[in-house]
Design an enzyme around this catalytic site. Structure first.
Site, PDB file in Angstrom:
ATOM      1  N   ASP A  67       0.816  -1.219   0.000  1.00  0.00           N
ATOM      2  CA  ASP A  67       0.000   0.000   0.000  1.00  0.00           C
ATOM      3  C   ASP A  67       0.848   1.269   0.000  1.00  0.00           C
ATOM      4  O   ASP A  67       2.058   1.222   0.210  1.00  0.00           O
ATOM      5  CB  ASP A  67      -0.958  -0.008   1.205  1.00  0.00           C
ATOM      6  CG  ASP A  67      -0.276  -0.412   2.512  1.00  0.00           C
ATOM      7  OD1 ASP A  67       0.966  -0.457   2.543  1.00  0.00           O
ATOM      8  OD2 ASP A  67      -0.981  -0.686   3.490  1.00  0.00           O
ATOM      9  N   ASN A 136      -7.518  -2.313  13.948  1.00  0.00           N
ATOM     10  CA  ASN A 136      -8.932  -2.629  13.688  1.00  0.00           C
ATOM     11  C   ASN A 136      -9.072  -3.876  12.809  1.00  0.00           C
ATOM     12  O   ASN A 136     -10.135  -4.139  12.267  1.00  0.00           O
ATOM     13  CB  ASN A 136      -9.639  -1.437  13.028  1.00  0.00           C
ATOM     14  CG  ASN A 136      -8.979  -1.046  11.700  1.00  0.00           C
ATOM     15  OD1 ASN A 136      -8.008  -1.662  11.281  1.00  0.00           O
ATOM     16  ND2 ASN A 136      -9.509  -0.030  11.064  1.00  0.00           N
ATOM     17  N   HIS A 138      -7.267  -4.437  10.020  1.00  0.00           N
ATOM     18  CA  HIS A 138      -6.986  -4.252   8.592  1.00  0.00           C
ATOM     19  C   HIS A 138      -5.703  -4.960   8.186  1.00  0.00           C
ATOM     20  O   HIS A 138      -4.795  -5.172   8.987  1.00  0.00           O
ATOM     21  CB  HIS A 138      -7.014  -2.778   8.170  1.00  0.00           C
ATOM     22  CG  HIS A 138      -5.875  -1.916   8.601  1.00  0.00           C
ATOM     23  ND1 HIS A 138      -6.038  -0.641   9.063  1.00  0.00           N
ATOM     24  CD2 HIS A 138      -4.534  -2.133   8.610  1.00  0.00           C
ATOM     25  CE1 HIS A 138      -4.864  -0.109   9.331  1.00  0.00           C
ATOM     26  NE2 HIS A 138      -3.931  -0.992   9.071  1.00  0.00           N
ATOM     27  N   GLU A 143      -9.652  -1.856   4.978  1.00  0.00           N
ATOM     28  CA  GLU A 143     -10.320  -1.467   6.218  1.00  0.00           C
ATOM     29  C   GLU A 143     -11.595  -2.290   6.441  1.00  0.00           C
ATOM     30  O   GLU A 143     -12.149  -2.852   5.481  1.00  0.00           O
ATOM     31  CB  GLU A 143     -10.693   0.017   6.142  1.00  0.00           C
ATOM     32  CG  GLU A 143      -9.495   0.968   6.075  1.00  0.00           C
ATOM     33  CD  GLU A 143      -8.846   1.224   7.435  1.00  0.00           C
ATOM     34  OE1 GLU A 143      -8.701   0.274   8.227  1.00  0.00           O
ATOM     35  OE2 GLU A 143      -8.474   2.380   7.684  1.00  0.00           O
TER      36      GLU A 143
END
Ligand code: GLP
Length: 241
Positions: A67, A136, A138, A143
């Site tokens: 990413d 979280n 990811h 996400e």
């Protein structure tokens, strides 16, 4: 799914580096999928040490990173392109032209995502994908959402991710709101996936991701379905399991 229980961050890093170096020694032309964040830094450090000793050679390796922040160029101090150069690429013998990261400065989202997926396909796919785990759940910047997104896409970062990544920027307002990320199918198609996770702060999400249901609300949970997935986690990260 296989779990390697490490004592602490350094032990976790050496275990992951062992897997990565074995991959490169056995298959010198491997395509490595690489990750940023604090979790893989120790593994990169260990690989650099072994490279310096002449034990591992990256000359024929290709890399694709997961990413990049939208809007940050490769010279920006917080760009993942810069992170990779400083923490790994500049310190081993991977030819620069063999390293690939989404271009955060490309405003043409459709073109950039298609280009990156074609590039991964053109390399014959990823042999070993290294991952960290977002607080979280990811992976890359996939996400929590209502569904899994398959290919490379532009994602709006959640408030939780912006807060978590704020520590790397002077001000919260400087944290980019969007990123390009490889998709879930890109990751799931890797021949082997290795995730490094460390610290008590990740214990709850490790439990949810790998001992709970498979759901796009916890993107990493999809890895339970991967044929060749190894979680390398330290005692603290596994403390809720
Ligand atoms: C970022 C990256 C992820 C990484 C995550 C966790 O959001 N996009 O690829 O896994 O951070 O970072 P850390 O390892 O610092 O906890």
């Amino acid at each position: 799914m296989e779990i390697i229980r490490a004592r602490d961050y350094d032990h976790m890093s050496r275990q992951a580096a062992n897997i990565l170096s074995a991959q490169v020694i056995l298959h010198p032309e491997s395509v490595l999928g690489l990750a940023t964040g604090s979790s893989p830094i120790g593994a990169y450090r260990q690989l650099i040490e072994w490279y310096d000793k002449g034990d591992v050679d990256f000359r024929r390796v290709h890399t694709v990173n997961l990413d990049e922040y939208v809007g940050l160029g490769p010279e920006h101090p917080q760009s993942y392109a810069r992170f990779m150069r400083e923490n790994f690429f500049d310190r081993v013998n991977i030819p620069r032209e063999n390293t690939h990261i989404p271009d955060g400065t490309n405003p043409d989202t459709e073109y950039e995502c298609a280009r990156y997926d074609a590039l991964i396909r053109g390399l014959g796919g990823v042999d070993l994908q290294l991952l960290g785990l977002g607080p979280n759940g990811h992976i890359g910047f996939n996400e929590p959402a209502d569904c899994f997104t398959k290919g490379t896409h532009r994602v709006e970062l959640t408030e939780a991710t912006i807060r978590a990544n704020r520590r790397f920027f002077d001000d919260e307002a400087d944290v980019p709101r969007f990123a390009y990320t490889m998709g879930i199918l890109d990751i799931m198609q890797a021949q082997r996936v290795v995730m490094v996770v460390s610290g008590a702060g990740k214990a709850k999400i490790v439990h949810e991701a790998f001992f709970g249901p498979v759901t796009p609300r916890v993107p990493a949970s999809i890895l339970q379905l991967h044929r060749n997935f190894t979680l390398v986690a330290d005692e603290e990260a596994l403390s809720a399991c």
